[in-house]
Design a protein around this motif. Structure first.
Motif, PDB file in Angstrom:
ATOM      1  N   TYR A 117      67.994  15.405  62.758  1.00 20.16           N
ATOM      2  CA  TYR A 117      67.471  14.809  61.539  1.00 20.16           C
ATOM      3  C   TYR A 117      66.866  15.942  60.735  1.00 20.16           C
ATOM      4  N   ASP A 118      67.338  16.102  59.491  1.00 22.74           N
ATOM      5  CA  ASP A 118      66.979  17.266  58.682  1.00 22.74           C
ATOM      6  C   ASP A 118      66.371  16.823  57.355  1.00 22.74           C
ATOM      7  N   PRO A 119      65.035  16.791  57.266  1.00 24.42           N
ATOM      8  CA  PRO A 119      64.384  16.382  56.031  1.00 24.42           C
ATOM      9  C   PRO A 119      64.006  17.531  55.111  1.00 24.42           C
ATOM     10  N   VAL A 120      64.236  18.784  55.559  1.00 21.70           N
ATOM     11  CA  VAL A 120      63.774  19.937  54.776  1.00 21.70           C
ATOM     12  C   VAL A 120      64.915  20.865  54.385  1.00 21.70           C
ATOM     13  N   VAL A 121      65.786  21.187  55.316  1.00 24.39           N
ATOM     14  CA  VAL A 121      66.841  22.163  55.067  1.00 24.39           C
ATOM     15  C   VAL A 121      68.059  21.786  55.911  1.00 24.39           C
ATOM     16  N   ASP A 177      68.340  14.280  54.658  1.00 29.75           N
ATOM     17  CA  ASP A 177      67.756  13.649  53.470  1.00 29.75           C
ATOM     18  C   ASP A 177      68.512  14.074  52.218  1.00 29.75           C
ATOM     19  N   GLU A 178      68.689  13.136  51.307  1.00 27.96           N
ATOM     20  CA  GLU A 178      69.375  13.463  50.052  1.00 27.96           C
ATOM     21  C   GLU A 178      68.658  14.573  49.309  1.00 27.96           C
ATOM     22  N   GLY A 179      67.340  14.610  49.396  1.00 30.71           N
ATOM     23  CA  GLY A 179      66.576  15.654  48.711  1.00 30.71           C
ATOM     24  C   GLY A 179      66.951  17.042  49.166  1.00 30.71           C
ATOM     25  N   LEU A 212      70.622  10.310  54.088  1.00 36.86           N
ATOM     26  CA  LEU A 212      69.546   9.324  53.999  1.00 36.86           C
ATOM     27  C   LEU A 212      69.032   9.315  52.563  1.00 36.86           C
ATOM     28  N   PRO A 213      69.321   8.257  51.793  1.00 38.52           N
ATOM     29  CA  PRO A 213      68.893   8.235  50.389  1.00 38.52           C
ATOM     30  C   PRO A 213      67.419   7.909  50.253  1.00 38.52           C
ATOM     31  N   PRO A 214      66.795   8.303  49.143  1.00 32.19           N
ATOM     32  CA  PRO A 214      65.354   8.059  48.963  1.00 32.19           C
ATOM     33  C   PRO A 214      65.023   6.578  48.864  1.00 32.19           C
ATOM     34  N   GLY A 215      66.005   5.760  48.508  1.00 32.90           N
ATOM     35  CA  GLY A 215      65.752   4.336  48.348  1.00 32.90           C
ATOM     36  C   GLY A 215      65.415   3.594  49.620  1.00 32.90           C
ATOM     37  N   GLU A 269      71.117   3.778  61.071  1.00 31.79           N
ATOM     38  CA  GLU A 269      71.240   2.456  60.446  1.00 31.79           C
ATOM     39  C   GLU A 269      70.883   2.516  58.962  1.00 31.79           C
ATOM     40  N   LEU A 270      69.885   3.336  58.619  1.00 34.60           N
ATOM     41  CA  LEU A 270      69.411   3.420  57.233  1.00 34.60           C
ATOM     42  C   LEU A 270      70.277   4.331  56.362  1.00 34.60           C
ATOM     43  N   ALA A 271      70.934   5.299  56.980  1.00 31.24           N
ATOM     44  CA  ALA A 271      71.719   6.277  56.219  1.00 31.24           C
ATOM     45  C   ALA A 271      72.966   5.637  55.611  1.00 31.24           C
TER      46      ALA A 271
END
Length: 290
Positions: A117-121, A177-179, A212-215, A269-271
């Motif tokens: 799971y990659d929320p930064v890079v 993460d999409e970000g 994983l979108p921000p929504g 599930e959320l992605a």
């Protein structure tokens, strides 16, 4: 960097490293068995972690594999497993491994499944060279020389050779993460190249990329990024790897692993579904390229 780990994790690493060094020396298990004057099944047990090597085994095998300089290091690890407590502290900088090879990479090379799971890079095993260079330089600034940055990036590129491995095959599943995809690491041109690289990697049947979108709002991954490694060993629960500025930490407690497994399943599930994820990656790529 310090690594906080357990004897069980170190045991896996020793096993995978013995196998990797033998294969790098182009020796088969029969060659190693003859050198130790034992049956080939004993080499199999040493390389799958069932049995721990004796110090004399290390002293005999590593010179046979052409790496006598690694004997003290691997013997120290074996000794730490036999006498250590529940936590083993390792200093990667002091590990006399082939250049750039640390504990995590050794485990990654022996894994059959990697979930991230990659929320930064974007995770290192999925980075293109220019993105990796920009990421390393941005993280360390002027602390590292250009040569050292090049060594780190070269290692990341070599790690990707595991994606071509047949036995055991390595399957990589990543939720990003999409970000992360919208960050202009290295500038828009490099960022666009990275997204194109992800699309190329996703054409492999052993690489799955989900966005994983921000929504989705709040989710159980708010504690941060993580890697979960699975191994082709019967009843092996795997390892969770976490990293922060102070170093890396390994967890092999089954309760902890079960918790991270549940988090990973929820993130999937959320992605976005795989094809929607790839379409979004391509859309962002085109936006950056304009």
């Amino acid at each position: 960097m310090a690594l906080s780990t357990t004897p069980t994790v170190v045991r896996r690493y020793v096993a995978f490293e013995l196998k990797r060094l033998r294969e790098a020396a182009k020796k088969n298990q029969s060659d190693a068995a003859k050198r130790l004057d034992c049956v080939a099944t004993r080499i199999t047990h040493l390389e799958n972690g069932r049995n721990l090597p004796r110090l004399i085994d290390v002293e005999i095998l590593l010179p046979f594999y052409g790496v006598p300089e690694l004997v003290p290091h691997l013997q120290d690890l074996v000794a730490s497993i036999r006498t250590g407590g529940p936590i083993v502290e390792l200093d990667v900088a002091a590990m006399k491994l082939p250049r750039g090879f640390d504990m995590y990479v050794g485990l990654e090379q022996g894994a059959s499944r990697v979930f991230t799971y990659d929320p930064v890079v974007v995770r290192g095993i999925l980075q293109c060279r220019r993105y990796a260079t920009a990421a390393v330089r941005g993280h360390y600034g002027s602390e590292l020389s250009d040569d050292r940055v090049g060594e780190i990036v070269d290692l990341r590129m070599r790690r990707q050779e595991a994606l071509d491995r047949v036995d055991p095959r390595l399957d990589v599943v990543t939720v990003v993460d999409e970000g992360v995809l919208r960050k202009e690491v290295g500038g828009p041109d490099v960022a666009a190249e990275q997204l194109a690289y992800l699309l190329t990697l996703a054409e492999r049947d052993n690489v799955t990329i989900r966005v994983l979108p921000p929504g989705v709002g709040a989710h159980p991954g708010f504690h941060g990024g993580f890697v979960q490694l699975g191994f082709p060993i019967d009843r092996d629960p795997g390892v969770v790897y976490l990293e922060d500025l102070s170093g890396g930490r390994y967890h092999d407690d089954t309760d902890v692993i079960d918790s991270y497994t549940a988090v990973g399943e929820r993130l999937l599930e959320l992605a976005l579904p795989e094809q929607e994820s790839l379409s979004l990656i391509d859309t962002i790529r085109r936006e950056l390229a304009t």
